[in-house]
Design a protein around this motif. Sequence first.
Motif, short mmCIF file in Angstrom:
data_model
loop_
_atom_site.label_atom_id
_atom_site.label_comp_id
_atom_site.label_asym_id
_atom_site.label_seq_id
_atom_site.Cartn_x
_atom_site.Cartn_y
_atom_site.Cartn_z
N LYS A 49 63.62 -56.87 14.04
CA LYS A 49 62.67 -57.95 14.32
C LYS A 49 62.30 -58.74 13.07
N TRP A 93 63.38 -50.76 14.08
CA TRP A 93 62.76 -51.85 14.86
C TRP A 93 62.34 -52.98 13.94
N ASN A 144 56.68 -53.41 20.05
CA ASN A 144 56.77 -54.73 20.68
C ASN A 144 55.41 -55.17 21.20
#
Length: 300
Positions: free
Chosen positions: A224, A220, A194
């Motif tokens: 995303k 992840w 992130n």
Amino acid sequence: MFEPYFAPLPTAFDDSREQPPEAQLEQLGHVLMAEVVDVLSDTQLEDFRTTICEALIGAFHSAAQRIEREADKQRDEINRLMRENDGSEVADVELQEATAKTRAADMAVAAVEAIRDAAAQAYTSATGEVWTAWRGAVRASRTTAAQIEARDALRTAKARKHAATDPGATVVAFRAAPQADTADDAHRIFDALNWARQQWPDMALATTGAKGGEKIAIKWAQQKKVTLVLAKADFDKNGRAAPFRANDQLLDLDPVCVLTLPNTLNSERGAGLQPFGPALNLGQKAAEKGVRHVPVKSRA
């Protein structure tokens, strides 16, 4: 997403049959994978469940690629017919038929990819594992990130040097230990990625797709919708050196940053475990090349 695209096409090529709606295609993928997982669990085949499930998902992926190749052949035929069109009714009919076959194949590709993506999601939900294509690219959809092979990305990057108006995605490379698959590791991997995405919003994530922390990173990326670049270790070709040759491929992508997690952050599990050599190696090589290296650590 599929229904608005599919709906007008049957009448366009004079086919009264309906295209299966998106919900049914996704349900098919979920049901197939759930059934396979259910049958194999708690049996002697459970040890081979990952291989069997990934092979099933890969079969849908291969089917989509095969149909797409057929569509590409039809597109070549359309171009030929347009070049040789003499304005006759026969030529016009041939062109319409080739166009219809191309549209039908394009629809079939999208449908099979929908089944594949749903099966892959069900597989992850049931087992915690993440499916990635062994070969070839995977287009991004509403539910998955795009996936491309590192060697294809390298070819594109070389070609892009001659096109200054196309800067391409910013690559962030990541390597982690197989044992870095605990909740502690997952939280910090997500934090690190992130952070990277805040620094480089157009980032693509490059990894080898190895077990453990790198599978968490792929999850992840899927959540995303971040493009994946997979430099998978080729043990058949490079033997024991394969993980380190994969590191070279990652660095050849000219990453702006390298993230590494050479051991689990869970103190109980990490006790007595040696750091993962390939992750240490990538960090060292990045430093030697002047590439920014950020180790993933526990919270202070």
